[in-house]
Design a protein around this motif. Structure first.
Motif, short mmCIF file in Angstrom:
data_model
loop_
_atom_site.label_atom_id
_atom_site.label_comp_id
_atom_site.label_asym_id
_atom_site.label_seq_id
_atom_site.Cartn_x
_atom_site.Cartn_y
_atom_site.Cartn_z
N GLN A 60 0.95 -1.27 -0.09
CA GLN A 60 -0.11 -0.02 -0.09
C GLN A 60 0.82 1.32 0.03
O GLN A 60 0.65 2.20 -0.59
CB GLN A 60 -0.83 -0.11 1.28
CG GLN A 60 -1.89 1.10 1.30
CD GLN A 60 -2.71 1.34 2.42
OE1 GLN A 60 -2.39 0.61 3.36
NE2 GLN A 60 -3.97 1.97 2.44
N ALA A 61 1.86 1.26 0.69
CA ALA A 61 2.79 2.39 0.94
C ALA A 61 3.45 2.74 -0.38
O ALA A 61 3.75 3.99 -0.84
CB ALA A 61 3.75 2.47 1.89
N HIS A 64 0.86 4.66 -2.33
CA HIS A 64 0.64 6.27 -1.78
C HIS A 64 1.95 7.07 -2.10
O HIS A 64 1.84 8.21 -2.03
CB HIS A 64 0.31 6.07 -0.27
CG HIS A 64 -1.06 5.68 0.10
ND1 HIS A 64 -2.42 6.54 -0.34
CD2 HIS A 64 -1.47 4.41 0.44
CE1 HIS A 64 -3.39 5.50 0.10
NE2 HIS A 64 -2.75 4.49 0.31
N GLN A 67 1.23 8.50 -5.48
CA GLN A 67 0.20 9.67 -5.39
C GLN A 67 0.88 10.67 -4.88
O GLN A 67 0.55 11.97 -5.35
CB GLN A 67 -0.93 9.34 -4.43
CG GLN A 67 -1.89 8.30 -5.08
CD GLN A 67 -2.87 8.12 -4.22
OE1 GLN A 67 -2.78 7.77 -3.11
NE2 GLN A 67 -4.36 8.50 -4.68
N ALA A 68 1.88 10.70 -3.87
CA ALA A 68 2.84 11.97 -3.44
C ALA A 68 3.85 12.39 -4.40
O ALA A 68 4.60 13.54 -4.17
CB ALA A 68 3.19 11.69 -2.22
N TYR A 72 3.42 11.71 -10.60
CA TYR A 72 1.83 11.70 -10.34
C TYR A 72 1.40 12.91 -10.64
O TYR A 72 0.47 13.17 -11.51
CB TYR A 72 1.36 11.10 -9.04
CG TYR A 72 -0.01 11.00 -9.04
CD1 TYR A 72 -0.58 9.82 -9.05
CD2 TYR A 72 -0.51 12.13 -8.14
CE1 TYR A 72 -2.02 9.68 -8.88
CE2 TYR A 72 -2.04 12.14 -8.06
CZ TYR A 72 -2.64 10.80 -8.50
OH TYR A 72 -3.96 10.95 -8.09
N GLU A 97 -9.17 0.36 -3.21
CA GLU A 97 -7.82 -0.25 -2.94
C GLU A 97 -7.99 -1.65 -2.39
O GLU A 97 -9.04 -1.76 -1.57
CB GLU A 97 -7.18 0.49 -1.92
CG GLU A 97 -6.70 2.05 -2.65
CD GLU A 97 -5.85 2.73 -1.53
OE1 GLU A 97 -4.98 2.24 -1.06
OE2 GLU A 97 -6.03 4.22 -1.81
#
Length: 107
Positions: A60-61, A64, A67-68, A72, A97
Motif C-alpha cells: 500500500q505504501a 501512496h 500519489q505523492a 503523479y 484499494e
C-alpha cells in the motif's frame, strides 16, 4: 500485494479515446513497488462505457508514494487544471484499494 482499481464511467462510445490515454506510461513504471498496470474496457453497459485502470503494487505504501510523487502530479496536471482533453468524456470515477489475500497465477 496491493491492487488499486480506478473505474471511469465514460460517455457511451468514447472508451477508446479515454483508454488511449493509458496506452503509454509516464513514470509510474519507475516507481518503487510498481508491478503492473492493466487497462480494461467494458462496452456492455447501455448508458455508458467503463474504463478500468488496475495497478498492482508491492504494498500500500508504494501506491501512496506514487500519489505523492512529482511524476503523479505531472501526469494529472491537465486533469487538475481542467484542461484535459479526456476529462469531459469521464462522467464519474471511483477508486478502490484492495489487499491481495490470495493469488493463484498460471502463466
Amino acid at each position: 500485494m496491493w491492487i488499486v482499481m480506478n473505474q471511469l464511467r465514460v460517455v457511451k462510445g468514447k472508451s477508446d479515446q479515454v483508454a488511449a490515454r493509458f496506452k503509454t506510461t509516464k513514470g509510474i513504471e519507475q516507481m518503487e513497488g510498481f508491478i503492473r498496470m492493466q487497462v480494461l474496457v467494458d462496452i456492455s453497459q447501455d448508458e455508458h462505457d467503463v474504463v478500468t485502470i488496475m495497478t498492482t503494487w508491492g504494498k500500500q505504501a508504494d501506491f501512496h508514494a506514487w500519489q505523492a510523487s512529482q511524476a503523479y502530479k505531472g501526469v494529472h496536471k491537465k486533469r487538475d487544471e481542467g484542461t484535459s482533453e479526456v476529462k469531459p468524456l469521464v462522467l464519474s470515477n471511483a477508486v478502490t484499494e484492495y489487499a491481495v489475500v490470495a493469488d493463484h497465477t498460471h502463466l
